[in-house]
Design an enzyme around this catalytic site. Structure first.
Site, short mmCIF file in Angstrom:
data_model
loop_
_atom_site.label_atom_id
_atom_site.label_comp_id
_atom_site.label_asym_id
_atom_site.label_seq_id
_atom_site.Cartn_x
_atom_site.Cartn_y
_atom_site.Cartn_z
N VAL A 13 0.81 -1.23 0.00
CA VAL A 13 0.00 0.00 0.00
C VAL A 13 0.84 1.27 0.00
CG1 VAL A 13 -2.04 -1.06 1.01
CG2 VAL A 13 -0.30 -0.05 2.54
N TYR A 24 1.53 6.65 15.81
CA TYR A 24 0.32 5.93 15.38
C TYR A 24 -0.92 6.79 15.65
CZ TYR A 24 -2.91 1.88 15.00
OH TYR A 24 -3.92 1.00 14.64
N LYS A 66 -3.30 7.83 12.57
CA LYS A 66 -4.72 7.45 12.49
C LYS A 66 -5.61 8.69 12.65
CE LYS A 66 -4.59 2.88 11.85
NZ LYS A 66 -4.91 2.30 10.53
N THR A 83 -6.19 -9.84 16.87
CA THR A 83 -6.05 -10.25 15.47
C THR A 83 -4.75 -11.03 15.32
OG1 THR A 83 -4.82 -8.26 14.90
CG2 THR A 83 -7.23 -8.12 14.73
N THR A 111 -1.80 -8.85 16.46
CA THR A 111 -1.71 -8.48 17.89
C THR A 111 -1.77 -9.71 18.80
OG1 THR A 111 -4.11 -8.11 17.93
CG2 THR A 111 -2.72 -6.17 17.63
#
Ligand SMILES: NC(=O)c1ccc[n+]([C@@H]2O[C@H](COP(=O)([O-])OP(=O)(O)OC[C@H]3O[C@@H](n4cnc5c(N)ncnc54)[C@H](O)[C@@H]3O)[C@@H](O)[C@H]2O)c1
Length: 262
Positions: A76, A167, A171, A202, A205
């Site tokens: 990405v 972060y 975000k 997930t 994590t």
């Protein structure tokens, strides 16, 4: 879950980034769970990821379940990869209706520890990547007469904490890209929304939550007291991708067990 030809996303084509962690019988990431949920509602899905092995295996599991899916290598942070992924999606399925921009990056450095590398990784893989994604899919969505772009943010884009300074900033930038793009693309009937999960278990994590020193203090701050799973967030992507959300744009869908209500 098995093949379905009718559903809330019937006839739609979706590009999902960060969808490689969706192998059958294993824990899923947000992109993997979203790919399954999109397919179950009748969408045809292209998974874009840098993890070729798990991405191809996830697609093989989806196809084995009777769904239409395809893998494309997509870093990405590369404009060229984005353009190739969008072209492949449009060539294979004739259109691009949905972009679920889920791949991202985060680290734990506090505001005094963030160095240039941390800053670049957080900003390249979150807001910069999301700009590239929007700029790549919009021409196809305009051709299709509209579309839905869903950006993966985080509660870290809404509130601060004792770590993860770059972060939070990255975000937070994603949050405002959503709003600016929602206004600027509304005349094209392209909706842009953000999903803001709280603490989630997930693939990426998994190891962190095995450590009680990471897990306990964080869960103590969550009113509902549990970690979210990727399957709990995938329905938000389905809703925002579907025509049920036809007037929903520029919104923030928070899924955090009450964490940021305090
Ligand atoms: N896990 C959480 O607690 C949590 C909470 C809120 C938001 N998020 C956000 O959700 C998103 C996905 O997180 P997850 O925990 O589900 O991860 P995950 O377990 O799905 O793993 C991340 C996936 O992204 C892919 N990826 C990494 N860098 C990439 C790149 N440059 N190009 C393409 N693909 C790349 C990886 O190969 C992997 O398949 C991220 O944007 C993350 O910031 C995570």
């Amino acid at each position: 879950m098995d093949g379905s030809t009718t559903g809330r996303l019937s006839g739609k084509v979706a590009l999902v980034t960060g969808g490689a962690q969706g192998r059958r019988g294993r824990k899923h990431g947000f992109g993997g769970a979203t790919s399954w949920a999109f397919c179950a509602e009748g969408a045809r899905v292209v998974i874009g990821d840098i993890d070729e092995e798990n991405g191809r295996a996830t697609v093989s599991d989806l196809v084995g379940a009777g769904f239409e899916a395809q893998f494309v290598h997509l870093d990405v942070t590369s404009r060229e990869d984005w353009e190739r992924a969008v072209n492949l999606t449009a060539q294979r399925y004739g259109r691009v209706d949905i972009l679920a921009s889920i791949a991202g990056y985060g680290d734990k450095f506090d505001v005094m520890e963030v160095d240039d590398r941390s800053f670049d990784l957080n900003f390249d893989r979150n807001p910069r990547a999301m700009f590239y994604g929007i700029q790549s899919v919009v021409p196809e969505m305009r051709r299709a007469g509209g579309g839905s772009i869903i950006q993966m943010a985080s509660i870290n884009g809404l509130v601060g904490s004792t770590s993860s300074a770059a972060y939070h900033a990255a975000k937070g930038a994603v949050r405002l890209i959503v709003k600016a793009a929602a206004i600027q693309l509304a005349p094209d009937k392209i909706r842009v929304n953000g999903v803001f999960p709280g603490y989630a278990d997930t693939v990426s994590t998994n190891d962190m939550w095995l450590d009680p020193e990471m897990r306990e203090p964080r869960l103590a701050r969550v009113p509902m007291g549990e970690l979210i799973m990727a399957e709990d967030v995938a329905p938000a992507f389905v809703y925002l991708a579907s025509d049920e959300a036809r007037w929903v744009t520029g919104s923030e869908l928070v899924i955090d067990g009450g964490m940021t209500a305090q």
